[in-house]
Design an enzyme around this catalytic site. Structure first.
Site, mmCIF file in Angstrom:
data_model
loop_
_atom_site.group_PDB
_atom_site.id
_atom_site.type_symbol
_atom_site.label_atom_id
_atom_site.label_comp_id
_atom_site.label_asym_id
_atom_site.label_seq_id
_atom_site.Cartn_x
_atom_site.Cartn_y
_atom_site.Cartn_z
ATOM 1 N N HIS A 10 0.832 -1.202 0.000
ATOM 2 C CA HIS A 10 0.000 0.000 0.000
ATOM 3 C C HIS A 10 0.871 1.259 0.000
ATOM 4 O O HIS A 10 1.792 1.374 0.803
ATOM 5 C CB HIS A 10 -0.872 -0.039 1.259
ATOM 6 C CG HIS A 10 -1.882 1.042 1.357
ATOM 7 N ND1 HIS A 10 -2.103 1.742 2.523
ATOM 8 C CD2 HIS A 10 -2.757 1.542 0.454
ATOM 9 C CE1 HIS A 10 -3.070 2.619 2.318
ATOM 10 N NE2 HIS A 10 -3.499 2.522 1.077
ATOM 11 N N HIS A 52 -1.013 11.423 -1.700
ATOM 12 C CA HIS A 52 -2.324 11.008 -1.171
ATOM 13 C C HIS A 52 -3.219 12.187 -0.793
ATOM 14 O O HIS A 52 -4.360 12.280 -1.225
ATOM 15 C CB HIS A 52 -2.118 10.112 0.052
ATOM 16 C CG HIS A 52 -3.394 9.582 0.630
ATOM 17 N ND1 HIS A 52 -4.155 10.299 1.535
ATOM 18 C CD2 HIS A 52 -4.061 8.418 0.420
ATOM 19 C CE1 HIS A 52 -5.222 9.595 1.863
ATOM 20 N NE2 HIS A 52 -5.202 8.451 1.197
HETATM 21 O O1 G3P Z 1 -6.609 1.779 -2.989
HETATM 22 C C1 G3P Z 1 -6.801 1.329 -1.695
HETATM 23 C C2 G3P Z 1 -6.565 2.385 -0.641
HETATM 24 O O2 G3P Z 1 -5.371 3.051 -0.917
HETATM 25 C C3 G3P Z 1 -7.695 3.369 -0.555
HETATM 26 O O3 G3P Z 1 -7.580 4.272 0.484
HETATM 27 O O4 G3P Z 1 -7.034 6.477 1.431
HETATM 28 O O5 G3P Z 1 -5.312 4.680 1.421
HETATM 29 O O6 G3P Z 1 -5.973 5.817 -0.688
HETATM 30 P P1 G3P Z 1 -6.413 5.355 0.654
HETATM 31 MG MG MG Z 2 -4.783 4.707 -2.103
#
Ligand code: G3P
Ligand code: MG
Length: 247
Positions: A10, A52
């Site tokens: 992630h 992000h």
């Molecule tokens: O794509 C999965 C996840 O990254 C979604 O939430 O806020 O971490 O971008 P976020």
């Molecule tokens: Mg994400």
């Protein structure tokens, strides 16, 4: 049915490196991850960058919005020091630089389209168009392509128009009751669900509907095993140190 890797780092390197930076990708790779998720937004000059939050301050030193600065300005900003002194000097990378690194290292990508508020369609279109350019050879050769995803249905629709060759996943926090109809209309190949909202019954129904099922963000090996046993196709994790990549 799910032609993609199952376990993704992630934001590049999970919680082991400053998110959405080239250092994060290097960290993911060091842990054996050849599959990543990262977030893409537009800079003031319309160039897609990997970050992000729409506002500076948390991971990028400074103030104001990402959309106030050009990609070159963002690239010169400090996006690593917040995580630790060893990462000082990391800038906000362009989408192009991240794709180049991933392609060179054979890292598969889930590209999350993350529009700043009010920029949904514009971001979906620009990111999909850029991705289509970067992967023109792979598209022509019929190879496995990256998967685009977004919480924004307007961004997904714009991406579909701009690059119909690139498959899309629909990110949802809470599945609406008519998720199957909406997924059909959006023409997505997968639902990307918050694993904390997912039940076994829902997982079965999603698979029964012929959709791919991806979960975010799964951080214990026990929950990872449970979800895979439910038929979940893939997930992203922050804990690349606890969950092996399976590649
Ligand atoms: O794509 C999965 C996840 O990254 C979604 O939430 O806020 O971490 O971008 P976020
Ligand atoms: Mg994400």
């Amino acid at each position: 049915m799910w032609p993609y890797p199952r376990i993704l780092a992630h934001r590049g390197g999970g919680t082991l490196a400053p998110e959405n930076t080239l250092a994060a990708l290097r960290c993911g790779l060091a842990y054996g991850y050849r599959a990543v998720e990262f977030d893409v937004m537009l800079a003031a000059d319309g160039v897609p960058v990997v970050v992000h939050d729409p506002e500076l301050g948390r991971t990028v030193a400074g103030s104001g919005a990402v959309s106030d600065y050009t990609a070159a300005q963002l690239g010169a900003m400090e996006a690593g020091a917040w995580f630790g002194p060893a990462f000082a000097g990391e800038g906000v990378p362009t989408f192009e630089a991240v794709v180049a690194y991933c392609k060179a290292q054979r890292i598969w990508m889930n590209i999350e389209i993350k529009p700043a508020p009010g920029h949904d369609a514009q971001t979906g279109e620009a990111v999909a168009r850029a991705a289509r350019d970067y992967f023109a050879q792979e598209i022509a050769a019929g190879e496995i392509l990256p998967l685009l995803s977004s919480f924004s249905t307007a961004a997904l629709q714009a991406a579909r128009q701009a690059a119909p060759e690139l498959a899309r996943g629909w990110l949802v926090e809470q599945l609406p009751p008519d998720w199957a109809r909406q997924a059909r209309e959006l023409d997505v190949v997968a639902l990307h669900c918050d694993h904390q909202q997912l039940t076994h019954a829902l997982a079965l129904a999603i698979k029964e509907a012929g959709l791919g099922l991806f979960c975010y963000t799964v951080n214990t090996p026990e929950r990872a095993s449970e979800l895979l046993a439910w038929g979940v196709d893939g997930f992203c994790t922050d804990r690349i140190d606890l969950i092996p990549s399976m590649e």
